[in-house]
Design a protein around this motif. Sequence first.
Motif, PDB file in Angstrom:
ATOM      1  N   LEU A 278       0.828  -1.191   0.000  1.00  0.00           N
ATOM      2  CA  LEU A 278       0.000   0.000   0.000  1.00  0.00           C
ATOM      3  C   LEU A 278       0.872   1.255   0.000  1.00  0.00           C
ATOM      4  O   LEU A 278       1.990   1.243   0.524  1.00  0.00           O
ATOM      5  N   PRO A 279       0.390   2.368  -0.568  1.00  0.00           N
ATOM      6  CA  PRO A 279       1.197   3.600  -0.587  1.00  0.00           C
ATOM      7  C   PRO A 279       1.647   4.039   0.806  1.00  0.00           C
ATOM      8  O   PRO A 279       2.765   4.504   0.993  1.00  0.00           O
ATOM      9  N   VAL A 280       0.764   3.901   1.799  1.00  0.00           N
ATOM     10  CA  VAL A 280       1.140   4.219   3.184  1.00  0.00           C
ATOM     11  C   VAL A 280       0.963   2.930   3.993  1.00  0.00           C
ATOM     12  O   VAL A 280      -0.043   2.725   4.664  1.00  0.00           O
ATOM     13  N   SER A 281       1.964   2.058   3.913  1.00  0.00           N
ATOM     14  CA  SER A 281       1.859   0.751   4.551  1.00  0.00           C
ATOM     15  C   SER A 281       2.347   0.803   5.995  1.00  0.00           C
ATOM     16  O   SER A 281       3.406   1.374   6.282  1.00  0.00           O
ATOM     17  N   PRO A 282       1.592   0.207   6.937  1.00  0.00           N
ATOM     18  CA  PRO A 282       2.085   0.138   8.327  1.00  0.00           C
ATOM     19  C   PRO A 282       3.259  -0.813   8.483  1.00  0.00           C
ATOM     20  O   PRO A 282       3.884  -0.843   9.542  1.00  0.00           O
ATOM     21  N   PHE A 283       3.537  -1.607   7.438  1.00  0.00           N
ATOM     22  CA  PHE A 283       4.613  -2.593   7.516  1.00  0.00           C
ATOM     23  C   PHE A 283       5.939  -2.065   6.975  1.00  0.00           C
ATOM     24  O   PHE A 283       6.931  -2.795   6.971  1.00  0.00           O
ATOM     25  N   VAL A 284       5.968  -0.827   6.503  1.00  0.00           N
ATOM     26  CA  VAL A 284       7.185  -0.267   5.911  1.00  0.00           C
ATOM     27  C   VAL A 284       7.482   1.077   6.565  1.00  0.00           C
ATOM     28  O   VAL A 284       6.581   1.916   6.699  1.00  0.00           O
TER      29      VAL A 284
END
Length: 541
Positions: A278-284
């Motif tokens: 995702l563009p705003v990923s909680p995993f990155v």
Amino acid sequence: MAVGSRVLNAIERVGNKLPDPVFLFLWLIGGLIVLSLVGAGLGWSAVNPVTGDTLKAESLLSAENLAQLIIGMPQTLADFPPLGIVVTIIYGASVAERSGLFTTAIRGALLNAPRFLLTPVVVITGMVSHHASDAAYVVVIPLAAVIFAAAGRHPLAGLAAGFAAVSGGYAGNLVPGAQDALLLGITEPAAHLIDPSYSVNIAGNWFFIVGVVIVFTPIVWFITDRIIEPRLGKWNPEGATASVEEKAPLTPGDKRGLAFAGLAILGMIALWVLITNLPVSPFVDPDAEAAQRFNPLYKSLAAFFAITFFVSGAAFGIGSGSVTSHRDLVRMMREGLVQLAPYLVLVFFAAHFVAMFNWSGLGPILAINAAEHLQRVQLPTPLLLISVVLVSCFFDLFVGSASAKWSALAPIVVPMFMLLGISPEMTTAAYRMGDSVTNIATPLMSYFPLILTFAQRWVPGFGLGSLMSTMLPYAGSFLVAGLTMVALWVALDLPLGPGVGVHYTPPAPATAAQFPADGGISGPHAPPEPAAAGAAKAPER
């Protein structure tokens, strides 16, 4: 044989005199209190070469530490890092186990194995089955004997291969699981004794445990087919009390359940991949360095495995008919936590031992001084880690619990090896190797009598000495291979997991400090020289 029996008998006598791990931790806590009094009285201290702080030994009977112990007792237990991770994974794993997913998947893998690949399939299945916890012992090992017998091979050869994989290959797997979460969860607070900012995730040994599978599988294959089975001779089924009727084929319901579970696992993997991209990923973490950018993803693996085990277990249960309502799922989770009770009892005492070791300040002081002496000896890094493997092997002969031993050893060896430039994950990997290879060589291992019972179902006269002599070639080969693997892993500087390497680098050279002028670390493992030493301060609590 007489000498071997005397040695085994001596080990058994010594091991039987050891207390339960719970009381072992009580004794350790008592000794720690006495040692803290001595250290505080004599003014033991050291300079942390990473933070520059002067660390002083503190009495555990001081007003502050007694308050932390008594008033903060519930919080100390709650803050024990492995506890939350293990319980989280168990919620999902208990559904996967009790719905029948684990055992059916194991049976399916073994039942459909081609005859010439039977041994390696048993080995790989045995190592992967560590996710099924104790089910691996009561399903894989006896079933391996049944499958070998059905293929016209000696059933005890299958039993030996299964035992070697499940117990001797305990450090190996294809994906991380609860054991990784447990041990690396103990590693992190030990690393904080030196570097409070250090972060450990359950993927920290991923490549290493896969390496164990790759290295140990051909070893078990060769020993089973070329040494153990010829030594056992032609199997005579007369007098055996086991029956190949145990080789029940998978039912249509089992197959439907496995199909549902497979689709559920694929769905979970797709979901995690989608969230990661995702563009705003909680995993990155886009602001982190390249090697640390995916740390949130690695930390999410505990939740991933818990949810995946739950969803796939529920899907299997719906497909096979073992789950008929949501109440079945709740019951399975509840039963999983009930079986966790012995671990929860041990954790209470282990958590307080680890916390009190931290409060006393003795961990980093001992580690810094030990690192100083080891640096003077100038031992190569591979030899340092080989010593961890050997110490772990020795203790494993008497104390079976991997987490109990690591809870006691980690606060000393992890910070000590960090000061020598070795990452906490590499030290953990070396410990796991040693803890794994001698499991099958000691009659004190809790499942040893059970394995002997399985063997006697096929050969009634099969005794303790027979089982020991059958398993010793595996144990000896595993030890040699394990020591070689650890040494080569360091020598080749191979990654241990995503973004995790063999060596440890202090976070900021500007905050590091050398040892005092009367003795300190120098040479290739030395931390960078600081601008100034910090003021005296108690270690991180």
